[in-house]
Write a protein that holds these residues in place. Sequence first.
Motif, mmCIF file in Angstrom:
data_model
loop_
_atom_site.group_PDB
_atom_site.id
_atom_site.type_symbol
_atom_site.label_atom_id
_atom_site.label_comp_id
_atom_site.label_asym_id
_atom_site.label_seq_id
_atom_site.Cartn_x
_atom_site.Cartn_y
_atom_site.Cartn_z
ATOM 1 N N ALA A 73 0.838 -1.197 0.000
ATOM 2 C CA ALA A 73 0.000 0.000 0.000
ATOM 3 C C ALA A 73 0.875 1.251 0.000
ATOM 4 O O ALA A 73 1.937 1.273 0.630
ATOM 5 N N PRO A 76 -0.778 6.366 3.343
ATOM 6 C CA PRO A 76 -2.197 6.731 3.458
ATOM 7 C C PRO A 76 -2.438 8.232 3.410
ATOM 8 O O PRO A 76 -3.462 8.680 2.872
ATOM 9 N N CYS A 101 -5.134 1.567 3.455
ATOM 10 C CA CYS A 101 -3.689 1.630 3.243
ATOM 11 C C CYS A 101 -2.941 1.526 4.565
ATOM 12 O O CYS A 101 -1.923 0.818 4.668
ATOM 13 N N SER A 104 -3.268 -2.011 5.828
ATOM 14 C CA SER A 104 -2.502 -2.920 4.975
ATOM 15 C C SER A 104 -1.014 -2.865 5.289
ATOM 16 O O SER A 104 -0.297 -3.862 5.156
ATOM 17 N N ASP A 105 -0.547 -1.692 5.713
ATOM 18 C CA ASP A 105 0.869 -1.533 6.009
ATOM 19 C C ASP A 105 1.285 -2.335 7.242
ATOM 20 O O ASP A 105 2.480 -2.532 7.476
ATOM 21 N N LEU A 112 -1.464 -4.328 -0.265
ATOM 22 C CA LEU A 112 -2.683 -3.520 -0.274
ATOM 23 C C LEU A 112 -3.912 -4.409 -0.404
ATOM 24 O O LEU A 112 -3.990 -5.245 -1.309
ATOM 25 N N ILE A 114 -8.142 -3.437 0.007
ATOM 26 C CA ILE A 114 -9.257 -2.587 0.418
ATOM 27 C C ILE A 114 -10.447 -3.494 0.661
ATOM 28 O O ILE A 114 -10.880 -4.201 -0.258
ATOM 29 N N MET A 138 -2.968 4.460 -6.291
ATOM 30 C CA MET A 138 -2.407 3.270 -5.649
ATOM 31 C C MET A 138 -1.307 2.632 -6.504
ATOM 32 O O MET A 138 -0.511 1.846 -6.011
ATOM 33 N N SER A 232 -8.916 -6.481 -3.997
ATOM 34 C CA SER A 232 -9.769 -5.379 -3.528
ATOM 35 C C SER A 232 -10.963 -5.257 -4.470
ATOM 36 O O SER A 232 -10.787 -5.014 -5.664
#
Length: 332
Positions: A73, A76, A101, A104-105, A112, A114, A138, A232
């Motif tokens: 990701a 953010p 994001c 996801s980190d 990544l 979503i 992204m 995602s």
Amino acid sequence: MMDRSLLGPGDEFTFSGSGSQVRPNDLPDELVGQITPSVRVVGDRAAALGLGSRDFEGGRFDTLLQSLPIIPAPDPDLVYETLMDEFPWMEEANEAVAMACAVSDRRDPKYLRIPPLMLVGPSGAGKSRWSRRMAEVMDIHYHRENMAGVYGTMEISGSAYGWKDARPSLPAVVMAAGMIANPIILLDEIDKTAAESAGDPVEALLPMLEEETARSYSDPCLMVPVDLSMISFLLTANSESSLGTPFMDRLKMVRAMKPTVAQFERTLPTMFDGIAARLKVDNWNEADDLLGRTLRVYLNGGSLRSALAFAEQEISALVWRPKRPGGHLKLI
């Protein structure tokens, strides 16, 4: 992208810029930061079942037998600020993807994802445009599937192996095309599907949208479990009224209303810049009062879509115009 301490000696990774598979112990320390984690989306059992030898459109899906990279990701704050500058009326959606994001980190390995997100609002509010632009920010493979008028499950779940035109599920096709395990898939106008004798496309999505069941999705064409859990899914709809509770329980719904006049006016220069860049026009300001005339289209009952279509037509006119009425075209 990766600390060597997080790498297992048998893990596979993709070396940035080469696309080749490597193992961490094969790399010098100065290159460890340039590798992207890779995962297998089908198990080793696939080879035993002959997946690699099946002739699916000339071996196009053999990619799924390899370890596929998973894309991390972006920052953010960068995502949020960029989207707020361009889509200030989509604040809730902007927050949702920025939060994704950040979460996801914290994954191990980092990639990544979503959680399923559906934008609901009137036509012309910029839902599809926001989705495409978000994927650009992204910097990840993106696929849009128009669901309007789709009936039956084949477009989503694919068709069984053995049929003449057999094809894998839509997510498997997108992963193979993008050669990554975590693409973004937009299912546009999901409320305009139809459930008929061939099945309900909305119901076909249910096991894909839930992370736990998506980890081992039974693809009817590939005939092996496929891991779709890193994908995602974005969806758009004008209304959620026709979508059942089991479907709605699997996603986050965000209202997407049309921008206010002030919001629209604020973002127009950025939109014009994008149109001009795509058309390779140096300066859209050469179009007489483009901002004011586009704003009037919007004020006179137009949608975001119709106003931008007007702007694109006017910027396109800068590429060429008649030398004189009825004369030859002249490039400018």
